[in-house]
Design a protein around this motif. Structure first.
Motif, short mmCIF file in Angstrom:
data_model
loop_
_atom_site.label_atom_id
_atom_site.label_comp_id
_atom_site.label_asym_id
_atom_site.label_seq_id
_atom_site.Cartn_x
_atom_site.Cartn_y
_atom_site.Cartn_z
N ARG A 31 0.98 -1.26 0.01
CA ARG A 31 0.05 0.07 -0.35
C ARG A 31 0.82 1.35 0.08
N GLN A 32 1.98 1.32 0.89
CA GLN A 32 2.54 2.38 0.77
C GLN A 32 3.64 2.61 -0.29
N ILE A 33 3.92 1.71 -1.04
CA ILE A 33 4.81 1.65 -2.38
C ILE A 33 3.60 2.25 -3.45
N SER A 34 2.35 1.75 -3.35
CA SER A 34 1.46 2.18 -4.46
C SER A 34 1.29 3.70 -4.24
N LEU A 35 0.87 4.16 -3.00
CA LEU A 35 0.77 5.45 -2.63
C LEU A 35 1.93 6.49 -3.21
N THR A 36 3.25 5.81 -2.99
CA THR A 36 4.30 6.70 -3.48
C THR A 36 4.57 6.65 -5.01
N ARG A 37 3.85 5.67 -5.62
CA ARG A 37 4.04 5.53 -7.08
C ARG A 37 2.99 6.69 -7.43
N ALA A 38 1.88 6.99 -6.69
CA ALA A 38 0.99 8.23 -6.99
C ALA A 38 1.65 9.35 -6.69
N ALA A 39 2.69 9.61 -5.84
CA ALA A 39 3.47 10.86 -5.69
C ALA A 39 4.35 11.01 -6.55
N LEU A 40 4.93 9.80 -7.14
CA LEU A 40 5.81 10.08 -8.27
C LEU A 40 5.16 10.55 -9.54
N SER A 41 3.98 9.89 -9.83
CA SER A 41 3.45 10.74 -11.07
C SER A 41 2.94 12.04 -10.76
N ALA A 42 2.51 12.30 -9.45
CA ALA A 42 2.22 13.66 -9.06
C ALA A 42 3.42 14.87 -9.38
N SER A 43 4.53 14.06 -8.96
CA SER A 43 5.89 14.89 -9.21
C SER A 43 6.29 15.27 -10.61
N VAL A 44 5.96 14.12 -11.56
CA VAL A 44 6.33 14.00 -12.94
C VAL A 44 5.08 15.29 -13.52
N ARG A 45 4.21 15.42 -12.86
CA ARG A 45 3.13 16.63 -13.61
C ARG A 45 3.54 17.78 -13.11
N LEU A 46 4.21 17.75 -12.04
CA LEU A 46 4.40 19.16 -11.06
C LEU A 46 5.64 19.78 -11.23
N LEU A 47 6.59 18.81 -11.45
CA LEU A 47 8.06 19.44 -11.10
C LEU A 47 8.59 20.23 -12.39
N LYS A 48 9.38 21.25 -12.11
CA LYS A 48 10.29 22.12 -13.19
C LYS A 48 11.27 20.99 -13.55
N ARG A 49 11.95 21.34 -14.73
CA ARG A 49 13.36 20.77 -15.22
C ARG A 49 14.22 20.97 -13.85
N ASP A 50 14.97 19.95 -13.50
CA ASP A 50 16.04 20.09 -12.46
C ASP A 50 15.51 20.16 -10.81
N GLY A 51 14.26 19.85 -11.06
CA GLY A 51 13.41 19.87 -9.59
C GLY A 51 13.75 18.78 -8.82
#
Ligand SMILES: C[S@@+](CC[C@H](N)C(=O)[O-])C[C@H]1O[C@@H](n2cnc3c(N)ncnc32)[C@H](O)[C@@H]1O
Length: 198
Positions: free
Chosen positions: A127-147
């Motif tokens: 469950r924790q890894i699945s939540l973190t994968r969702a956080a990774l997807s969010a990061s991919v949408r949110l971050l600037k280059r070099d973020g």
């Protein structure tokens, strides 16, 4: 008192004295000492942020004019200069709202997500890894280059694959266990630097 309890108690007392909402605040501060995550004026999104210890540290580090946004399923009691959203990281509309609020991309995404613990090791890990994968997807949408992203993860058999996915998006991925984290706990932190836009 056993060593683990003594350490927990030490950081609990320190957090009370320093006015932090959680002991976890020291984990983020120690990660920042090692990896220099925050710069003044960085825009920060903190996922899984209630009660708000990490938000307090992030706000202190980036300064009063920088935007800090906290997301959690639970209500986060108001914090000066911090925007809070109640919702799930798995809901894409929450990310849409962050992008709208910021009016662009962000510098740093933090994730200290934990599921409701069942006490069954494999289930809690999955469950924790699945939540973190969702956080990774969010990061991919949110971050600037070099973020930069920092993700808490629970150790276990699914972790290596997730780290590989992170390496597809960040040039450097470091595993770290800050002193404030109990040595025998299953958590560790992945500090991901130099986000690459694809
Ligand atoms: C360990 S706590 C975070 C502590 C926080 N970093 C601090 O310093 O105060 C983990 C948080 O993850 C949140 N969480 C769990 N699942 C979530 C989800 N799907 N979306 C957003 N937050 C979630 C929980 O509600 C909980 O508050």
């Amino acid at each position: 008192m056993r060593l683990i309890e003594a350490k927990k108690e030490y950081y609990r007392t320190l957090a009370k004295k320093d006015g932090y909402r959680s002991r976890s605040a020291y984990k983020l501060a120690q990660l920042d000492n090692s990896y220099h995550i925050f710069k003044s004026k960085s825009t920060v999104v903190d996922i899984g942020s209630s009660p708000g210890g990490w938000l307090q540290v992030a706000k202190q580090k980036v300064g009063e004019n920088a935007m800090v946004i906290g997301i959690d399923l639970k209500h986060i009691y108001p914090l000066q200069g911090v925007i809070t959203l109640q919702g799930s990281i798995t809901d894409s509309e929450v990310i849409d709202e962050v992008l709208k609020l910021v009016g662009g991309k962000v510098d740093i995404v933090l994730s200290d997500l934990s599921p409701n613990m069942s006490g069954i090791w494999d289930l809690d890990h999955a469950r924790q890894i699945s939540l973190t994968r969702a956080a990774l997807s969010a990061s991919v949408r949110l971050l600037k280059r070099d973020g930069i992203s920092v993700f808490k993860v629970f150790e276990g058999e699914l972790l290596e694959r997730l780290k590989k996915e992170m390496r597809c998006h960040f040039q450097r991925v470091y595993s770290s266990k800050p002193k404030a984290s109990r040595q025998r706990s299953s958590e560790q932190y992945l500090v991901c630097l130099d986000f690459t836009l694809t």
